[in-house]
Design an enzyme around this catalytic site. Structure first.
Site, PDB file in Angstrom:
ATOM      1  N   ASP A 208      35.145  48.835  33.945  1.00 37.65           N
ATOM      2  CA  ASP A 208      35.555  48.472  32.587  1.00 37.65           C
ATOM      3  C   ASP A 208      34.340  48.399  31.660  1.00 37.65           C
ATOM      4  O   ASP A 208      34.352  48.938  30.547  1.00 37.65           O
ATOM      5  CB  ASP A 208      36.280  47.124  32.640  1.00 37.65           C
ATOM      6  CG  ASP A 208      36.651  46.604  31.261  1.00 37.65           C
ATOM      7  OD1 ASP A 208      37.396  47.295  30.547  1.00 37.65           O
ATOM      8  OD2 ASP A 208      36.191  45.511  30.895  1.00 37.65           O
TER       9      ASP A 208
ATOM     10  N   GLU B 230      36.852  47.584  39.518  1.00 37.33           N
ATOM     11  CA  GLU B 230      37.510  47.672  38.208  1.00 37.33           C
ATOM     12  C   GLU B 230      36.709  46.904  37.159  1.00 37.33           C
ATOM     13  O   GLU B 230      36.499  47.384  36.038  1.00 37.33           O
ATOM     14  CB  GLU B 230      38.923  47.100  38.326  1.00 37.33           C
ATOM     15  CG  GLU B 230      39.661  46.977  37.009  1.00 37.33           C
ATOM     16  CD  GLU B 230      40.789  45.964  37.085  1.00 37.33           C
ATOM     17  OE1 GLU B 230      41.174  45.461  36.016  1.00 37.33           O
ATOM     18  OE2 GLU B 230      41.269  45.663  38.200  1.00 37.33           O
TER      19      GLU B 230
ATOM     20  N   ASP C 252      43.753  50.447  35.905  1.00 41.51           N
ATOM     21  CA  ASP C 252      42.808  49.646  36.691  1.00 41.51           C
ATOM     22  C   ASP C 252      42.113  50.507  37.746  1.00 41.51           C
ATOM     23  O   ASP C 252      40.896  50.375  37.979  1.00 41.51           O
ATOM     24  CB  ASP C 252      43.536  48.490  37.374  1.00 41.51           C
ATOM     25  CG  ASP C 252      44.006  47.423  36.392  1.00 41.51           C
ATOM     26  OD1 ASP C 252      43.567  47.467  35.224  1.00 41.51           O
ATOM     27  OD2 ASP C 252      44.808  46.564  36.795  1.00 41.51           O
TER      28      ASP C 252
ATOM     29  N   GLU D 126      39.419  52.674  36.193  1.00 40.73           N
ATOM     30  CA  GLU D 126      38.185  51.915  35.984  1.00 40.73           C
ATOM     31  C   GLU D 126      37.455  51.688  37.301  1.00 40.73           C
ATOM     32  O   GLU D 126      36.213  51.742  37.339  1.00 40.73           O
ATOM     33  CB  GLU D 126      38.500  50.577  35.326  1.00 40.73           C
ATOM     34  CG  GLU D 126      38.939  50.698  33.877  1.00 40.73           C
ATOM     35  CD  GLU D 126      39.278  49.376  33.238  1.00 40.73           C
ATOM     36  OE1 GLU D 126      39.136  49.266  31.998  1.00 40.73           O
ATOM     37  OE2 GLU D 126      39.692  48.442  33.963  1.00 40.73           O
TER      38      GLU D 126
END
Length: 244
Positions: A61, A57, A130, A133
């Site tokens: 991101d 994650e 989450d 990502e």
């Protein structure tokens, strides 16, 4: 988990299936299942951390932000840095990630702990965002940056188009809440400082206070409008930007 079905949905086939498995594994699943000696061995919680999707994650991101920045830089030539930043914020947020995750039915394929399962974790926006990502992070490791670019440009095309063409409303109050809670802060208050003007044409002045700190000020023809403007000030404005 039917990984074949999910790979068909996202139109990407992983060379390393363990990366996909990790991307779809929430920390709650590891807390309930990765403590056993036969799974974690002598490494205990360190092995647990390697099995959930939080590290992926983190990587996803940054990649999502980079790809959207690249798309906007090349697509929108007649705006300044501030406008590009605001456009990017419309797209790079929990809501857009979660909505795309829902469209791709990502929730069906998550490995969740029993507690998260019972409390509706497969539909929770934060968990879906989450995991989205994490999928991006796993895809990068597995197939490189070009694979990630292709995926994001395809699956977030409508969100990008809506943002660029002004069809996407930006909820600054939601955004500031996401940012502050990510830093562990949740005590957010909108304080009405004053009003001015006659009753039929009032202007409201609001301050945004979080954990005792002034983050933004706004005014509007309703309290809700003033609160949105105060949140926008916190997200984009002046000296307060470094807080975020």
């Amino acid at each position: 988990m039917n990984s074949e079905e999910f790979q068909q949905i996202i139109k990407y086939r992983f060379r390393d299936g363990s990366l996909l498995e990790q991307a779809l594994t929430h920390s709650s699943f590891c807390r309930e299942n990765c403590r056993a000696a036969d799974k974690c061995g002598a490494y205990g919680v360190f092995a647990e951390n390697r099995k959930n999707n939080e590290r992926l994650e983190f990587l996803g991101d940054a990649l999502f932000d980079a790809v959207i920045s690249d798309v906007l830089y090349n697509r929108v030539a007649d705006v300044d840095e501030g406008q590009l930043t605001r456009l990017r914020a419309l797209i790079v947020c929990e809501n857009s990630l979660a909505e795309t995750a829902k469209r791709l039915e990502l929730g069906r394929f998550l490995n969740l702990g029993k507690g998260e399962e019972r409390s509706g974790g497969r539909r929770r926006a934060s968990i879906l965002a989450d995991a989205m990502e994490a999928i991006i992070g796993a895809m990068y490791i597995d197939g490189g940056f070009s694979a990630v670019q292709e995926f994001i440009r395809r699956e977030f095309k409508k969100t990008i188009d809506d943002a660029v063409e002004g069809r996407l409303f930006y909820d600054y109050k939601t955004r500031i809440q996401e940012v502050l809670q990510k830093h562990g802060s949740a005590d957010i208050n909108y304080v009405l400082d004053k009003t001015s003007g006659p009753d039929h044409d009032k202007t409201f002045y609001v301050s945004l206070i979080a954990d005792g700190k002034l983050l933004g000020k706004g005014k509007g023809k309703s309290k809700k409008e003033a609160e949105q403007h105060a949140a926008r000030d916190a997200v984009t404005g002046g000296k307060k930007q470094d807080v975020l």
